[in-house]
Design a protein around this motif. Structure first.
Motif, short mmCIF file in Angstrom:
data_model
loop_
_atom_site.label_atom_id
_atom_site.label_comp_id
_atom_site.label_asym_id
_atom_site.label_seq_id
_atom_site.Cartn_x
_atom_site.Cartn_y
_atom_site.Cartn_z
N LEU A 322 56.42 40.97 35.00
CA LEU A 322 55.70 40.87 33.73
C LEU A 322 55.65 42.24 33.06
O LEU A 322 55.22 43.23 33.67
N THR A 323 56.06 42.31 31.81
CA THR A 323 56.15 43.60 31.13
C THR A 323 54.85 43.97 30.40
O THR A 323 54.69 45.12 29.99
N ASN A 324 53.94 43.02 30.24
CA ASN A 324 52.67 43.28 29.55
C ASN A 324 51.55 42.62 30.35
O ASN A 324 51.02 41.58 29.96
N TYR A 325 51.20 43.25 31.48
CA TYR A 325 50.38 42.60 32.51
C TYR A 325 49.24 43.51 32.92
O TYR A 325 49.44 44.69 33.19
N GLN A 326 48.04 42.95 32.94
CA GLN A 326 46.87 43.71 33.39
C GLN A 326 46.15 42.87 34.45
O GLN A 326 45.75 41.73 34.20
N LEU A 327 45.97 43.43 35.63
CA LEU A 327 45.34 42.75 36.76
C LEU A 327 44.06 43.46 37.14
O LEU A 327 44.05 44.69 37.30
N SER A 328 42.96 42.70 37.26
CA SER A 328 41.67 43.30 37.59
C SER A 328 40.96 42.47 38.66
O SER A 328 40.98 41.23 38.61
N PHE A 329 40.31 43.16 39.60
CA PHE A 329 39.50 42.49 40.62
C PHE A 329 38.04 42.90 40.44
O PHE A 329 37.72 44.08 40.22
N VAL A 330 37.16 41.90 40.53
CA VAL A 330 35.73 42.12 40.45
C VAL A 330 35.13 41.65 41.77
O VAL A 330 35.28 40.49 42.14
N TYR A 331 34.48 42.57 42.50
CA TYR A 331 33.91 42.22 43.81
C TYR A 331 32.40 42.38 43.79
O TYR A 331 31.88 43.43 43.37
N LYS A 332 31.71 41.37 44.28
CA LYS A 332 30.25 41.40 44.31
C LYS A 332 29.75 42.47 45.29
O LYS A 332 28.84 43.25 44.98
N ASN A 333 30.34 42.49 46.48
CA ASN A 333 29.94 43.46 47.51
C ASN A 333 31.17 44.16 48.08
O ASN A 333 31.60 43.90 49.21
N PRO A 334 31.78 45.06 47.31
CA PRO A 334 33.01 45.71 47.78
C PRO A 334 32.74 46.73 48.87
O PRO A 334 31.69 47.36 48.91
N SER A 335 33.71 46.88 49.74
CA SER A 335 33.68 47.96 50.71
C SER A 335 34.16 49.23 50.02
O SER A 335 34.67 49.19 48.89
N GLU A 336 34.02 50.36 50.70
CA GLU A 336 34.53 51.61 50.13
C GLU A 336 36.04 51.54 49.95
O GLU A 336 36.59 52.06 48.98
N GLU A 337 36.69 50.85 50.89
CA GLU A 337 38.14 50.67 50.78
C GLU A 337 38.48 49.83 49.55
O GLU A 337 39.43 50.13 48.82
N ASP A 338 37.68 48.78 49.31
CA ASP A 338 37.91 47.93 48.13
C ASP A 338 37.83 48.73 46.84
O ASP A 338 38.61 48.54 45.91
N LYS A 339 36.86 49.65 46.79
CA LYS A 339 36.64 50.41 45.55
C LYS A 339 37.82 51.33 45.22
O LYS A 339 37.97 51.76 44.08
N ASN A 340 38.63 51.62 46.23
CA ASN A 340 39.78 52.50 46.02
C ASN A 340 41.06 51.74 45.70
O ASN A 340 42.12 52.34 45.50
N LEU A 341 40.97 50.42 45.64
CA LEU A 341 42.15 49.62 45.30
C LEU A 341 42.56 49.90 43.86
O LEU A 341 41.70 50.05 42.98
#
Length: 402
Positions: A322-341
């Motif tokens: 995809l040439t015009n693509y934006q992907l976002s994740f929203v986490y209710k209780n993210p780990s510190e590792e999740d926040k660095n994704l």
């Protein structure tokens, strides 16, 4: 055609149906299954236990009463229900049985208020409405069976691969047991699987979105494992996760459903999913990547945390196509590792503040997830000025009022 007198009588029952509709449909299903337990092989037991099927039927009966003189008004809803019926192998011979017990339930609940005149009018009206369903469903059966690789009812498929997508979601890759080709389908459609579970008297039917794009030599369904003993949905999902293995066979219907994307359009697409509601969007986004890779796509998914996030690498890799693509994740209780994704955007919930930064008035918005999630997101989109006709959503199971 119904007489004006019959139409007037049906419309006069609207206030009563608004009050007693769900009671009538609850009694209807109880009496129906007592007299015809074999129909428990067709209906989803979980939706019965949660009351969703009763509410959905009550809403349908009420809508039919309100618009009995202009049924074309509710034709989109009728077609959506007909898709479900075709996928469950509901047949014309089922309709007289349903009619008999629906009229019986009206009499039982309303007692003396259900006069002979009212019952006769509803009998006439039911005949007309059933005829519409039977006609539409015949077209759907013909279309399902006449397409390349198509068939009419259930067909044995073999599980050829089983892949864990997150801590709670597993994908099952299915191929026809007889080696036939797999028919094409519209991105976002679903199949019904039918299973016999050891120790259970009746068959289990469940509808699952196809989570891979069309054009493959397999179907893929991705199933969330529900907590046993908490949700009535858990019986089948736990059996699939814990018992079904590669090489086992499952009966499957041809793809159905009208929650799809128009591949001819060029408008931007915004996919907003929560939990397992991501599954139909996997088929959609892959189809766009294969056929219209230049199309503007925004994909926002909400999960509890990264461990419960399915398809993370699969979604990330789509940026190669995809040439015009934006992907976002929203986490209710993210780990510190999740926040660095790389695609982590927000801790908490998908809300108006987040959506406002992604709003494109010309875009088509697709929403799927748990009912509270859908209510919140659709409300936010409308408050942000999105045209309701550009907001598309689907319930897993019978439709309910948002």
């Amino acid at each position: 055609m119904l007489s004006q007198k019959t139409i007037d009588i049906i419309k006069s029952t609207v206030p009563v149906l608004e009050v007693h509709g769900t009671t009538i449909t609850t009694v209807f299903y109880e009496n129906l299954f007592e007299a015809h337990p074999e129909l428990l092989n067709v209906f989803n037991h979980a939706n019965q236990k949660k009351g969703r099927q009763q509410n959905a039927l009550a809403n349908t009966v009420l809508a039919a009463a309100k618009y009995i003189d202009q049924l074309e008004t509710i034709l989109p809803a009728v077609k959506q229900i007909a898709q479900k019926h075709r996928s469950l192998a509901v047949k014309p011979e089922h309709y007289p049985i349903v009619g008999e017990f629906l009229l019986g339930a009206i009499k039982e609940v309303l007692k003396d208020a259900a006069t002979e005149e009212i019952i006769h009018a509803w009998g006439e009206a039911y005949g007309v409405i059933a005829g519409v369903f039977i006609s539409i469903e015949k077209e759907m059966y013909d279309q399902a069976s006449n397409q390349d690789g198509g068939w009419s009812d259930f067909k044995p498929f073999t599980v050829v691969e089983k892949v864990q997508e997150s801590d709670v979601i597993t994908s099952f890759y299915l191929k026809p047991a007889n080696g036939d080709a797999v028919p094409s389908f519209l991105p976002g459609q679903y199949v019904t699987i039918r299973m016999e579970i050891q120790g259970e008297r009746y068959l289990f039917n469940r509808q699952y979105s196809l989570s891979a794009s069309p054009g493959k030599d397999y179907f893929r369904i991705s199933v969330k494992k529900e907590k046993p003993g908490i949700s009535p949905d858990g019986r089948v999902s736990n059996y699939l996760h814990e018992v079904i293995q590669v090489g086992d066979m499952i009966d499957v219907t041809a793809p159905a459903g009208d929650f799809t994307i128009n591949m001819e359009k060029q408008t931007p697409l915004v996919f907003l999913s929560g939990g397992v509601g991501i599954t139909p969007f996997m088929s959609m986004v892959h189809a766009v990547a294969d056929q219209k890779p230049e199309r503007d796509v925004q994909f926002i998914h909400a999960s509890e945390n990264g461990a419960l996030q399915p398809f993370r690498s699969e979604l990330t890799e789509l940026s190669r196509k995809l040439t015009n693509y934006q992907l976002s994740f929203v986490y209710k209780n993210p780990s510190e590792e999740d926040k660095n994704l790389p695609n982590f955007e927000k801790q908490g919930y998908m809300d108006a503040e987040l959506l406002s930064s992604h709003v494109k008035p010309e875009a088509d918005y697709y929403v799927c997830g748990p009912v509270p999630f859908m209510k919140a997101i659709i409300t936010c989109l409308k408050e942000l000025g999105i045209d309701p006709e550009k907001i598309h959503y689907e319930f897993f199971g019978p439709a309910i009022a948002l």
